[in-house]
Design an enzyme around this catalytic site. Sequence first.
Site, PDB file in Angstrom:
ATOM      1  CG  HIS A   1      -1.685   1.279   1.238  1.00  0.00           C
ATOM      2  ND1 HIS A   1      -3.028   1.222   1.058  1.00  0.00           N
ATOM      3  CD2 HIS A   1      -1.511   2.417   1.992  1.00  0.00           C
ATOM      4  CE1 HIS A   1      -3.591   2.411   1.223  1.00  0.00           C
ATOM      5  NE2 HIS A   1      -2.375   3.187   1.871  1.00  0.00           N
ATOM      6  CD  GLU A   2       1.465   3.725   3.705  1.00  0.00           C
ATOM      7  OE1 GLU A   2       1.895   4.848   2.976  1.00  0.00           O
ATOM      8  OE2 GLU A   2       0.410   3.720   4.335  1.00  0.00           O
TER       9      GLU A   2
ATOM     10  CG  HIS B   1       0.316   9.107  -6.708  1.00  0.00           C
ATOM     11  ND1 HIS B   1      -0.883   9.644  -6.113  1.00  0.00           N
ATOM     12  CD2 HIS B   1       0.338  10.034  -7.978  1.00  0.00           C
ATOM     13  CE1 HIS B   1      -1.364  10.436  -6.573  1.00  0.00           C
ATOM     14  NE2 HIS B   1      -0.792  10.546  -8.115  1.00  0.00           N
TER      15      HIS B   1
END
Length: 728
Positions: free
Chosen positions: A493-494, A500
């Site tokens: 997730h991180e 991004h």
Amino acid sequence: MKPILGLFATLFLAMTSVSCQSEKTVGANPFFEAWDTPFGVPPFDRIRPAHFLPALERGMSLHDAEIDAITSNNDEPTFENVILAYDNSGGMLDQVALIFGMLCEAENTPEMQALQEEVMPLLAAHSDKIRLNERLFEKVRAVYDRRETLELDAEQLRLLEKTYRSFVRAGALLDAEQKARLKEINEELSLAAVKFGQNLLAENSGYVMLLESDQLDGLPVNVRDLAAETARQMGKKGKYAFTLQKPSLIPFLTYSSDRKLREELYTAYLNRCNRGDEHDNKQLINDFIRLRTEKAHLLGYPSYAAYVIDDEMARTPEAVYALLEEIWAPALESARKELAEMQELFARDVPDGEFASWDWWYYAEKIRKQKYALDEDMLRPYFSLENVQSGIFYLANRLYGITFQPIQVPVYHPEALAYEVLDADQSHLGVLYFDFFPRDGKGQGAWCGNYVEQTYRDGRRVAPVVSIVCNFTRPAGNTPALLTLDEAETLFHEFGHALHFLFHDVKYRGLTEVEGDFVELPSQIMENWAFTPEMLRQYAVHYRSGDVIPQHLIDKMRRSELFNQGFMTTELIAASLSDMDIHSISEYTPFDPMAFEHEALAVKRGLIPQIEPRYRYPYFSHIFDGGYSAGYYFYTWAEVLDKDAFEAFRESGDLFNKQIADDFRRKILARGGSEDGMTMYRAFRGKEPDKRAMLRGRGLWSDPEPADSLAAAPASPEGSRPGAVSGN
């Protein structure tokens, strides 16, 4: 979240003597020099807490001068001399505040805590001074009013519109009296956030349950070893220490057969900042809601939730409630069925007892073993931290062709690791730090942020410096850090957030941020790969034998995918609803937050007492000091997007489809906020996001079929709104 910026220029003059004294004490301030560090990383080896105030002061003074240059320019307002000049202003201040904000989460020493209390109100005041500057806003509005005649390209128009809207939402249209009150509110809110976070940090650090060896029944060897190592570091050799950190808390609740000890530890966790002592946050919660509600009214909104969501993809609280309530009923029903299964086992162990919230993890694990012959402890040897990290690197390379090289650069803590990120053509993409383990002074949970933001300077891309911060299970003795499935998924997730940031290729600083309910798409989509058979065979390798995870364990994991989803979804949506409800208060009167929470969840919506919301108000850091106020629903909204986006890979027949990954990078990850989230999503997917993939993924598919897309979500009935309980 991006730190708030701010301070009056006159304040800078008043504090010059303090600044000079600080500089003499700690030596040359690295923020006043060009950094000669590799890849432009911050010179952490030279930065000291005493450097921040002088650097922030200078940054604010420079920012004031840049704003004055804009407002004193007598030329006709244009995109270049107003909007672009404003976008380029405050560079030094932004950089210093970014580092300060990140370190306040990762390395919050007593010195940094004291500095926070001093700095945050000053930053809030400076931000207000800029956004409420009437001469500046007149020039911004003059350009905005002529936007149709200026022949701007799409990005320029987007920057102009976002800039104008940011001023309006900050109060630029208010009268003088209203502006003065808004400044007071923002200053009070900034102090309340600092105090809330410091109280929670004290509570997290201040509790420990010390046990003897005969109190460890049921606990696996690795859990015992970690508890022994924790106690040893506390100077309690021979004891076993359990804390409120998740790597300590969850294994104890999962495996300890001592019900009273499970109750003791979980009750301590639930009652953080709710003990009536100096760290109690209930009055601060009242202060937050009183001030935020007043702020919303000043800006023309009926509630703070309406104010926040007006700037997000959802646009209205009704749209948020429609999504959450649609999930709530089937999730709670699923959780009731899970509870019924566990109560049969519980009744054999405690014939006269009543199943409680601290029993859930323990009996859920028993059910998992019984139904799926799967014990998470048998999986952990395949999920060493090193292996999971290699897995995320492998995935990024398969999808995007990027690679990661360890580098020696300054770090802010000895445990932090750094990597250079190289693009497919071997050009420099950015730097990525990892900080994996819990320690005193570090916030709970996991997060990702920037130390240096991607931007353009003199026509050249400035590469970002990104950091992933976690609180994972530490190594114990000769055993490496062995992650739970939840921890492994958290790293995926991180890492999605990090990609991004790293892929950002945005021309204007004002277009870097996306809507809050869009920001979790890049992170959550990465979770979809984590436990696919294709990925597991690449990185899930036994840390001792070197054997790849066997197919029979993969099959068991696949069969148990929906296990305990009722519980997990219910606790998540419960927290989202409690956040929405408290921020949908339209008229503030003093209230008991715990009674409000009970009324909103148990009385109105039927939350069973065996499940607590993921976060209770006194320690709900996301919504009180973490930037997610009226926004905890972001995770669920974005889950609709991420599950639908992952369907594009499934539909192609290739989970590592490079063409689709390239589209996702170019049309979403690289764009920042250059367009609104839904426009970018449609450009990638070619259609509206479909909710069915998310509901299927959580085992909540039911007839009649739900509305397909977020855009088609109906407004919730008026009776589902929380206004009636606002005074409780």
